[in-house]
Design a protein around this motif. Structure first.
Motif, PDB file in Angstrom:
ATOM      1  N   TYR A 199      39.330  40.309  51.555  1.00  0.00           N
ATOM      2  CA  TYR A 199      40.203  40.961  50.229  1.00  0.00           C
ATOM      3  C   TYR A 199      39.270  40.898  48.615  1.00  0.00           C
TER       4      TYR A 199
ATOM      5  N   GLN B 163      39.449  44.657  44.553  1.00  0.00           N
ATOM      6  CA  GLN B 163      40.855  45.520  45.377  1.00  0.00           C
ATOM      7  C   GLN B 163      41.603  45.563  44.063  1.00  0.00           C
TER       8      GLN B 163
ATOM      9  N   LYS C 131      42.139  46.959  40.615  1.00  0.00           N
ATOM     10  CA  LYS C 131      41.722  48.262  40.695  1.00  0.00           C
ATOM     11  C   LYS C 131      43.225  49.407  41.415  1.00  0.00           C
ATOM     12  N   HIS C 132      44.236  47.428  41.948  1.00  0.00           N
ATOM     13  CA  HIS C 132      45.410  48.442  42.140  1.00  0.00           C
ATOM     14  C   HIS C 132      45.941  48.087  40.465  1.00  0.00           C
TER      15      HIS C 132
ATOM     16  N   SER D  61      33.091  48.669  40.045  1.00  0.00           N
ATOM     17  CA  SER D  61      33.340  47.932  41.479  1.00  0.00           C
ATOM     18  C   SER D  61      32.435  46.679  40.852  1.00  0.00           C
TER      19      SER D  61
END
Length: 236
Positions: free
Chosen positions: A70, A74, A77-78, A128
């Motif tokens: 993980y 990620q 961005k959540h 990113s």
């Protein structure tokens, strides 16, 4: 943040409930403030600034289902990660007003003899390799006298959040720059050198960031860990 002038001494008070963590002490950078040398304007302006950069080691979380890690990107961005960066637990309210832009209202604070509610417009831009939180505007809500002060005040802030790998370890880094412009329009401040406001003002801003940035990193890691736990619970 509260500022109060008393006689010939400036007294500044910092909010104590930004995060529920103990304060940390770090060596700080000296901030150079560029003076407004314009001779055409009779208006005095105090230019205040502070910056703070710090990083923290990231834990490793493996997604056993797909055999991959993980990644912190990620999480950021959540929606949960966006809420963590906005520190919504410290806000009275927040609402999405445009793509990636949020209007955040802080709980009222006492400024001199007035109750003031700061309202911030923050833009969150995830990418990113980094995430940027930028202050687009800052206003005060309250009495008519309080709201009239908005025309004498402006602020900018950029929080650059990035992650990198050093050797076999991953790190999360926060780099914050905060600048405030204050128009000096009433006595006795108009009779004093601008430096009498800028010097203590810079110390206050630096102390604020010195406390805020380490606690922000700790809070992000806590929220990241909670998000990972939730993701694992949702696995089939």
């Amino acid at each position: 943040m509260q500022m109060r002038y008393c006689g010939s001494h400036e007294i500044f008070k910092l909010p104590t409930n930004l995060y529920n963590f103990p304060a940390t002490r770090k060596v700080v950078d000296v901030i150079q403030v560029i003076k407004d040398d314009s001779t055409n304007s009779k208006v005095k302006r105090a230019l205040l600034g502070a910056k703070k950069k710090e990083r923290i080691k990231l834990p490793s979380y493996k997604n056993a289902c797909v055999g991959e890690m993980y990644h912190i990107s990620q999480f950021l961005k959540h929606p949960t990660g966006v809420e963590a960066m906005l520190n919504v637990n410290a806000l009275e309210s927040y609402v999405l007003i445009d793509t990636n832009t949020y209007r955040c209202k802080l709980p009222p604070i006492q400024l001199l003899n007035f109750e003031v509610a700061p309202v911030l417009d923050l833009e969150v831009t995830p990418a990113s390799e980094c995430c940027i939180v930028e202050l687009l505007s800052c206003k005060f809500e309250g009495s008519e006298i309080v709201e009239n002060q908005n025309q004498y005040f402006s602020a900018t802030m950029k929080n650059f959040i990035s992650w990198n790998i050093t050797g076999s370890e991953s790190f999360l880094e926060v780099d914050v720059k905060l600048n405030i412009t204050l128009e000096i329009y009433n006595r006795p401040f108009t009779l004093l050198p601008v430096s009498t406001i800028e010097r203590p003002g810079n110390l206050v801003l630096q102390a604020l960031l010195d406390r805020f940035v380490p606690l922000l990193l700790q809070q992000l890691l806590q929220d990241y860990d909670a998000w990972i736990t939730q993701q694992r619970r949702n696995l089939p």
